[in-house]
Design an enzyme around this catalytic site. Structure first.
Site, PDB file in Angstrom:
ATOM      1  N   ASP A 106       0.813  -1.223   0.000  1.00 51.74           N
ATOM      2  CA  ASP A 106       0.000   0.000   0.000  1.00 51.74           C
ATOM      3  C   ASP A 106       0.843   1.269   0.000  1.00 51.74           C
ATOM      4  O   ASP A 106       0.317   2.365   0.212  1.00 51.74           O
ATOM      5  CB  ASP A 106      -0.907   0.003   1.244  1.00 51.74           C
ATOM      6  CG  ASP A 106      -2.066  -0.985   1.110  1.00 51.74           C
ATOM      7  OD1 ASP A 106      -2.890  -0.787   0.203  1.00 51.74           O
ATOM      8  OD2 ASP A 106      -2.126  -1.948   1.899  1.00 51.74           O
TER       9      ASP A 106
ATOM     10  N   GLU B  74       0.284   9.563   1.348  1.00 48.54           N
ATOM     11  CA  GLU B  74      -0.323  10.588   2.208  1.00 48.54           C
ATOM     12  C   GLU B  74      -0.548  10.080   3.630  1.00 48.54           C
ATOM     13  O   GLU B  74      -0.556  10.856   4.585  1.00 48.54           O
ATOM     14  CB  GLU B  74      -1.663  11.033   1.614  1.00 48.54           C
ATOM     15  CG  GLU B  74      -2.373  12.073   2.463  1.00 48.54           C
ATOM     16  CD  GLU B  74      -3.752  12.411   1.953  1.00 48.54           C
ATOM     17  OE1 GLU B  74      -3.965  13.564   1.595  1.00 48.54           O
ATOM     18  OE2 GLU B  74      -4.618  11.521   1.889  1.00 48.54           O
ATOM     19  N   ASP B  75      -0.752   8.785   3.762  1.00 44.62           N
ATOM     20  CA  ASP B  75      -1.077   8.256   5.094  1.00 44.62           C
ATOM     21  C   ASP B  75       0.101   8.257   6.055  1.00 44.62           C
ATOM     22  O   ASP B  75      -0.080   8.027   7.250  1.00 44.62           O
ATOM     23  CB  ASP B  75      -1.646   6.833   4.960  1.00 44.62           C
ATOM     24  CG  ASP B  75      -3.014   6.858   4.301  1.00 44.62           C
ATOM     25  OD1 ASP B  75      -3.786   7.777   4.603  1.00 44.62           O
ATOM     26  OD2 ASP B  75      -3.284   5.970   3.472  1.00 44.62           O
TER      27      ASP B  75
ATOM     28  N   ARG C 184       1.276  -1.421   7.355  1.00 45.25           N
ATOM     29  CA  ARG C 184       1.723  -0.181   6.726  1.00 45.25           C
ATOM     30  C   ARG C 184       2.722   0.593   7.587  1.00 45.25           C
ATOM     31  O   ARG C 184       3.252   1.612   7.145  1.00 45.25           O
ATOM     32  CB  ARG C 184       0.507   0.701   6.396  1.00 45.25           C
ATOM     33  CG  ARG C 184      -0.479   0.017   5.439  1.00 45.25           C
ATOM     34  CD  ARG C 184      -1.400   1.012   4.763  1.00 45.25           C
ATOM     35  NE  ARG C 184      -0.618   1.989   4.042  1.00 45.25           N
ATOM     36  CZ  ARG C 184      -1.112   3.104   3.522  1.00 45.25           C
ATOM     37  NH1 ARG C 184      -2.390   3.360   3.626  1.00 45.25           N
ATOM     38  NH2 ARG C 184      -0.328   3.964   2.891  1.00 45.25           N
TER      39      ARG C 184
ATOM     40  N   ARG D 119      -8.798   3.546  11.564  1.00 51.29           N
ATOM     41  CA  ARG D 119      -7.342   3.649  11.530  1.00 51.29           C
ATOM     42  C   ARG D 119      -6.769   4.636  12.547  1.00 51.29           C
ATOM     43  O   ARG D 119      -5.598   4.513  12.926  1.00 51.29           O
ATOM     44  CB  ARG D 119      -6.887   4.086  10.127  1.00 51.29           C
ATOM     45  CG  ARG D 119      -7.285   3.142   9.012  1.00 51.29           C
ATOM     46  CD  ARG D 119      -6.497   1.847   9.085  1.00 51.29           C
ATOM     47  NE  ARG D 119      -6.937   0.916   8.077  1.00 51.29           N
ATOM     48  CZ  ARG D 119      -6.512   0.897   6.818  1.00 51.29           C
ATOM     49  NH1 ARG D 119      -5.616   1.773   6.418  1.00 51.29           N
ATOM     50  NH2 ARG D 119      -6.990   0.008   5.978  1.00 51.29           N
TER      51      ARG D 119
ATOM     52  N   HIS E 208     -11.487   6.790   5.623  1.00 47.89           N
ATOM     53  CA  HIS E 208     -10.814   7.954   6.190  1.00 47.89           C
ATOM     54  C   HIS E 208     -11.718   9.184   6.148  1.00 47.89           C
ATOM     55  O   HIS E 208     -12.630   9.258   5.322  1.00 47.89           O
ATOM     56  CB  HIS E 208      -9.560   8.283   5.363  1.00 47.89           C
ATOM     57  CG  HIS E 208      -8.425   7.323   5.538  1.00 47.89           C
ATOM     58  ND1 HIS E 208      -7.834   6.690   4.474  1.00 47.89           N
ATOM     59  CD2 HIS E 208      -7.770   6.905   6.648  1.00 47.89           C
ATOM     60  CE1 HIS E 208      -6.852   5.911   4.942  1.00 47.89           C
ATOM     61  NE2 HIS E 208      -6.795   6.020   6.242  1.00 47.89           N
TER      62      HIS E 208
ATOM     63  N   CYS F 202      -4.557  10.471  -1.494  1.00 48.82           N
ATOM     64  CA  CYS F 202      -3.599   9.613  -0.778  1.00 48.82           C
ATOM     65  C   CYS F 202      -2.371   9.275  -1.616  1.00 48.82           C
ATOM     66  O   CYS F 202      -1.397   8.747  -1.084  1.00 48.82           O
ATOM     67  CB  CYS F 202      -4.270   8.365  -0.249  1.00 48.82           C
ATOM     68  SG  CYS F 202      -5.238   7.487  -1.426  1.00 48.82           S
TER      69      CYS F 202
HETATM   70  C1  CIR Z   1      -5.321   1.047   2.984  1.00 48.10           C
HETATM   71  O1  CIR Z   1      -6.298   0.360   3.294  1.00 48.10           O
HETATM   72  O2  CIR Z   1      -4.575   1.532   3.830  1.00 48.10           O
HETATM   73  C2  CIR Z   1      -5.052   1.288   1.533  1.00 48.10           C
HETATM   74  N1  CIR Z   1      -5.449   0.131   0.778  1.00 48.10           N
HETATM   75  C3  CIR Z   1      -5.781   2.513   1.039  1.00 48.10           C
HETATM   76  C4  CIR Z   1      -5.306   3.765   1.681  1.00 48.10           C
HETATM   77  C5  CIR Z   1      -5.983   4.958   1.128  1.00 48.10           C
HETATM   78  N2  CIR Z   1      -5.505   6.126   1.748  1.00 48.10           N
HETATM   79  C6  CIR Z   1      -6.177   7.268   1.810  1.00 48.10           C
HETATM   80  O3  CIR Z   1      -7.306   7.346   1.358  1.00 48.10           O
HETATM   81  N3  CIR Z   1      -5.604   8.296   2.431  1.00 48.10           N
END
Ligand code: CIR
Length: 253
Positions: free
Chosen positions: A60, A65-66, A85, A131, A161, A248
């Site tokens: 991922d 951005e996360d 992650r 999360r 999110h 993201c």
């Molecule tokens: C996740 O589940 O962490 C990733 N498959 C998707 C993350 C998407 N991030 C975001 O919208 N900021």
């Protein structure tokens, strides 16, 4: 205004990314092509784009951005809510030290994903979600305050999110959908309400008076254009299959 962005190349392991979408497996060559167009779009918004290499260990990791919140006076590394992650953060932190003297970190057991943080001027709205927990959000508010910013929390339940359902387009304009439409926290904004059928378009990205919008959502695109923004439509179908949206895929600062 933003001048830079950092993106991360998708890894072939993206097919093992976390998803609740219930769609097909992502197509890697198509994901790479869509990612290339995304970078082109950032450059067309006058951003200098740093491209980090893919890391197969982290399916991922293109959802960069996360991993961090970038404010003008500091960078704050997150502690992502998904255990798979967490290892993404270290490499991004090393990159950010090129740009920031101050790089702070959220500590376990606090968790927070960048996708849960929406910046509105000097204030950040933080989504309490699957999360992002209370501890992670509280640490984030304390760090923001230490740098002269502020933060407040909003509990969400309908989407992964916070920014899956709300995006700030500057000038008091907010694109919003679902449960967030009627929240008192967002009543002061001019709201562009996205109907359920187009809810994926609620994750759009303001960059220097242009707005990146996912392709295929004509009502949303029309509403944003009607406010005078130049819209850049991008097909991100392969990232949608992994619950990812436009915001993201980059860190902008
Ligand atoms: C996740 O589940 O962490 C990733 N498959 C998707 C993350 C998407 N991030 C975001 O919208 N900021």
């Amino acid at each position: 205004m933003f001048s830079k962005a950092i993106v991360r190349m998708p890894a072939q392991s993206l097919v093992d990314g976390i998803t609740t979408a219930g769609l097909d497996e992502p197509d890697y060559p198509l994901a790479l092509e869509q990612h290339r167009h995304y970078i082109d779009a950032l450059e067309s918004c006058h951003l200098t784009v740093e491209v980090m290499p893919a890391d197969e260990q982290f399916p991922d990791s293109m959802f960069i951005e996360d991993t961090a919140l970038l404010m003008p006076r500091c960078a704050i590394m997150t502690n992502p809510g998904a255990a798979s992650r967490r290892g993404e953060v270290k490499q991004v932190s090393a990159r950010l030290k090129q740009y920031y003297d101050k790089v702070e970190s959220i500590q376990a057991p606090g968790t927070i994903d960048g996708g849960d943080i929406m910046m509105v001027g000097d204030h950040c709205y933080i989504g309490l979600s699957e999360r992002t927990n209370q501890d992670g959000a509280s640490q984030m508010v304390e760090l923001l305050q230490a740098y002269g910013y502020s933060g407040s929390m909003v509990t969400i339940s309908e989407a992964l999110h916070l920014k899956s359902s709300v995006s700030y387009l500057e000038n008091h304009n907010l694109v919003v959908t679902g449960e967030l439409c009627d929240m008192a926290e967002f009543a002061e904004f001019k709201q562009l309400r996205i109907e359920a059928a187009e809810r994926y378009a609620a994750n759009c990205v303001w960059i220097n008076n242009r707005v990146l919008v996912p392709a295929g959502y004509p009502q949303s695109t029309g509403m944003i254009q009607a406010l005078g923004y130049t819209v850049i439509e991008l097909d991100v179908s392969e990232f949608r299959k992994l619950d990812g949206g436009l915001s993201c895929l980059s860190l902008r600062f």
